[in-house]
Design a protein around this motif. Sequence first.
Motif, PDB file in Angstrom:
ATOM      1  N   LEU A   1       0.815  -1.215   0.000  1.00 31.09           N
ATOM      2  CA  LEU A   1       0.000   0.000   0.000  1.00 31.09           C
ATOM      3  C   LEU A   1       0.848   1.265   0.000  1.00 31.09           C
ATOM      4  O   LEU A   1       0.495   2.264  -0.625  1.00 31.09           O
ATOM      5  N   ILE A   2       1.959   1.247   0.718  1.00 32.92           N
ATOM      6  CA  ILE A   2       2.852   2.404   0.790  1.00 32.92           C
ATOM      7  C   ILE A   2       4.236   1.948   0.330  1.00 32.92           C
ATOM      8  O   ILE A   2       4.959   1.267   1.058  1.00 32.92           O
ATOM      9  N   ARG A   3       4.598   2.345  -0.880  1.00 32.04           N
ATOM     10  CA  ARG A   3       5.819   1.840  -1.499  1.00 32.04           C
ATOM     11  C   ARG A   3       6.984   2.814  -1.405  1.00 32.04           C
ATOM     12  O   ARG A   3       8.122   2.448  -1.681  1.00 32.04           O
ATOM     13  N   THR A   4       6.694   4.066  -1.076  1.00 37.57           N
ATOM     14  CA  THR A   4       7.765   5.054  -1.006  1.00 37.57           C
ATOM     15  C   THR A   4       7.361   6.170  -0.061  1.00 37.57           C
ATOM     16  O   THR A   4       6.215   6.214   0.404  1.00 37.57           O
ATOM     17  N   GLY A   5       8.291   7.066   0.208  1.00 42.09           N
ATOM     18  CA  GLY A   5       8.009   8.192   1.094  1.00 42.09           C
ATOM     19  C   GLY A   5       9.030   8.282   2.201  1.00 42.09           C
ATOM     20  O   GLY A   5       9.763   7.330   2.498  1.00 42.09           O
ATOM     21  N   ASP A   6       9.118   9.460   2.819  1.00 39.58           N
ATOM     22  CA  ASP A   6      10.045   9.647   3.921  1.00 39.58           C
ATOM     23  C   ASP A   6       9.443  10.601   4.939  1.00 39.58           C
ATOM     24  O   ASP A   6       8.398  11.210   4.698  1.00 39.58           O
ATOM     25  N   GLY A   7      10.092  10.697   6.085  1.00 34.33           N
ATOM     26  CA  GLY A   7       9.664  11.619   7.119  1.00 34.33           C
ATOM     27  C   GLY A   7      10.430  12.926   7.022  1.00 34.33           C
ATOM     28  O   GLY A   7      11.442  13.010   6.322  1.00 34.33           O
ATOM     29  N   ASP A   8       9.971  13.959   7.714  1.00 32.61           N
ATOM     30  CA  ASP A   8      10.595  15.275   7.604  1.00 32.61           C
ATOM     31  C   ASP A   8      11.931  15.331   8.338  1.00 32.61           C
ATOM     32  O   ASP A   8      12.964  15.543   7.727  1.00 32.61           O
ATOM     33  N   PHE A   9      11.924  15.173   9.652  1.00 30.82           N
ATOM     34  CA  PHE A   9      13.181  15.136  10.370  1.00 30.82           C
ATOM     35  C   PHE A   9      12.986  14.522  11.753  1.00 30.82           C
ATOM     36  O   PHE A   9      11.871  14.319  12.223  1.00 30.82           O
ATOM     37  N   LYS A  10      14.114  14.246  12.379  1.00 32.80           N
ATOM     38  CA  LYS A  10      14.110  13.466  13.612  1.00 32.80           C
ATOM     39  C   LYS A  10      15.161  14.027  14.561  1.00 32.80           C
ATOM     40  O   LYS A  10      16.288  14.294  14.174  1.00 32.80           O
ATOM     41  N   SER A  11      14.750  14.266  15.812  1.00 33.01           N
ATOM     42  CA  SER A  11      15.733  14.544  16.860  1.00 33.01           C
ATOM     43  C   SER A  11      15.905  13.238  17.639  1.00 33.01           C
ATOM     44  O   SER A  11      15.351  12.204  17.254  1.00 33.01           O
ATOM     45  N   ARG A  12      16.630  13.250  18.728  1.00 31.14           N
ATOM     46  CA  ARG A  12      16.995  11.982  19.346  1.00 31.14           C
ATOM     47  C   ARG A  12      15.785  11.144  19.747  1.00 31.14           C
ATOM     48  O   ARG A  12      15.735   9.945  19.501  1.00 31.14           O
ATOM     49  N   HIS A  13      14.787  11.769  20.348  1.00 38.55           N
ATOM     50  CA  HIS A  13      13.646  11.007  20.846  1.00 38.55           C
ATOM     51  C   HIS A  13      12.315  11.425  20.210  1.00 38.55           C
ATOM     52  O   HIS A  13      11.261  10.975  20.659  1.00 38.55           O
ATOM     53  N   VAL A  14      12.366  12.291  19.186  1.00 38.59           N
ATOM     54  CA  VAL A  14      11.120  12.813  18.607  1.00 38.59           C
ATOM     55  C   VAL A  14      11.131  12.707  17.088  1.00 38.59           C
ATOM     56  O   VAL A  14      12.123  13.075  16.447  1.00 38.59           O
ATOM     57  N   LEU A  15      10.032  12.200  16.518  1.00 34.34           N
ATOM     58  CA  LEU A  15       9.792  12.287  15.081  1.00 34.34           C
ATOM     59  C   LEU A  15       9.001  13.558  14.829  1.00 34.34           C
ATOM     60  O   LEU A  15       7.972  13.788  15.469  1.00 34.34           O
ATOM     61  N   TRP A  16       9.463  14.366  13.887  1.00 34.34           N
ATOM     62  CA  TRP A  16       8.835  15.657  13.652  1.00 34.34           C
ATOM     63  C   TRP A  16       8.191  15.739  12.278  1.00 34.34           C
ATOM     64  O   TRP A  16       8.724  15.231  11.287  1.00 34.34           O
ATOM     65  N   CYS A  17       7.067  16.417  12.231  1.00 32.08           N
ATOM     66  CA  CYS A  17       6.392  16.773  10.987  1.00 32.08           C
ATOM     67  C   CYS A  17       6.556  18.286  10.830  1.00 32.08           C
ATOM     68  O   CYS A  17       6.302  19.043  11.779  1.00 32.08           O
ATOM     69  N   PHE A  18       7.019  18.744   9.673  1.00 30.60           N
ATOM     70  CA  PHE A  18       7.238  20.169   9.419  1.00 30.60           C
ATOM     71  C   PHE A  18       6.075  20.710   8.596  1.00 30.60           C
ATOM     72  O   PHE A  18       5.810  20.234   7.502  1.00 30.60           O
ATOM     73  N   ARG A  19       5.363  21.695   9.123  1.00 31.93           N
ATOM     74  CA  ARG A  19       4.208  22.251   8.442  1.00 31.93           C
ATOM     75  C   ARG A  19       4.248  23.773   8.428  1.00 31.93           C
ATOM     76  O   ARG A  19       4.657  24.393   9.407  1.00 31.93           O
TER      77      ARG A  19
END
Length: 554
Positions: free
Chosen positions: A467-485
């Motif tokens: 269902l999801i074949r590609t894509g990436d996340g915005d950025f990551k600090s040590r303990h947090v996944l971040w979404c940039f909006r």
Amino acid sequence: MDLFTKYRGSATITRRINTIRQPEGGFLSPNAFTVTAFDGGNGDGGGDLNPPSLNPDLVEAAVYYLSAVMLGRPARSAFMPSLYVSLVTGFGEDTDEVGEMIEGIVGLDRASVVNAVIVCGYIVCHNADVDYCKKVDRIVPDDAAVENIVTMVNRTVEFARRFETGMLGPISLDGGYSNIVTAGAVEMLSKDTVWNFRISVSAADEKDTLRVLMYWRMGLRSTVSAFKDVKYLGIFNPRRNEISRIAVEDIPDEVLFKVDRDVIGYKQRWYECGGAGDRGCSLIERVSRVEQPDGGYLSPILMSYDVLGEGVEGLKGRGSGLSDCDARLSVVASAVFRLAFFVYLGFEDDLFSASLMGATAVGEALRAGTIIEKFSEADFRNEAVVNRDFVLDSLRLGFYDVCHERGAEFYGSCVSGGSVGGDAIAAYRSDDAVEDVTVMVERTLAFLKGYSLVRTHYTFSGGYTDLIRTGDGDFKSRHVLWCFRVSESGVSERDTLELLVCWRMGLHSRDSSFADVRYLGVFNPMLNRVWRIAVTEIPADVIAAVERDVIGYV
């Protein structure tokens, strides 16, 4: 050929071809291809060329990238993989020397060809996954080798113009990779043919035909829509100056099924994956398409937030002109993040792959390459570099990013005149708009420094699904996944779902660092706020539903 891939040891198309055992005669017999020889080739392994005297992979890379330069691509852009390898992998003893040699590639004179061969040595060593590379100044081609390379470059340029390929590669196959084949790119794609570029004294063999067949099959599942128009598979060999082609309709279904299943590792045939809404797609497309329950899978009201300073009221134009439609917000977000990231960590060519593909889709590859070359030469350690020209250039690259993500046709409704090359950034040229973007870059820099960014654009190798074949996340600090909006509103259900999908796919990937994630967060430089939620506060039934119904884990 084996194009540069950033990750040494990746399961590339080349490695898969070298390890797979083909049936007698190959999955796709070379005898099934129609061969056409051009002047000087004669099908004798070289025609009027001198006997080969250099590593064939080195010659192949030099001819390919020199041809790109002769077709209009700036040398620094064409040979960027060499510069990257010298910077990152440890092969390069003097990166400045590599940069100077690339700047010395100006045509097909002897000095330019010698420079091209030397810097391509880095790519060849990198692709071979070796721990030692011969010192670059010892790789010196003799006169016969230089003469051969010049002849093959001229033949490649003539071929590219005859078949209107434009030398637009390397073309990534995002969306078409599998758990077995995770890297690789296509050298050339013309209007109706996908091409394998190879240099050899011998005629095409079973490995060559399997490679171009994999290009097509993976391309059909990728996010590059042009593969749907492919009617032929082709192999171009500039040493023999000949092409081999076969119509895709002449390839037996049984062969296609076996290559899809046994070589690439697909579980379904590409046309059995359902309609456009059900076929494997990118992470962003999947999150956008899925119908969420009322309030979303993960309600935004569950997230706590902190105000970092002045928000929209601190922008000179109050964001006016930057948020007339969702497309413009995506463009601004891309521009702001790219500039802030470069000032924070320095130039990174990774952030331009989508821009180049989007620019290629709208016929602006040369313009994009010129902008990227300008960025590569800038001193981003000096924050003053973020001036009006760089803001406008970054916004233009942002448009190319959105072209790649959504397709060039959407500009007719969101951008004045629908012109990427002319009117595309007209809405951003006011002093207020440029200043607002600059302020958001400054806010993003302060955020990155405060939360200690560790990685940007992380991927999920091993965690993708049908269902999801590609894509990436915005950025990551040590303990947090971040979404940039960038938005005038707060967090949406789409933002929280995207974060949740990134986290769960990360945990299923080969990247063990996702086990350290403790929070999911959103940063919005227009509002200058951050939102966070602890992963321990996310209900188990929500996680199970997203993994099953959104991502597709069984």
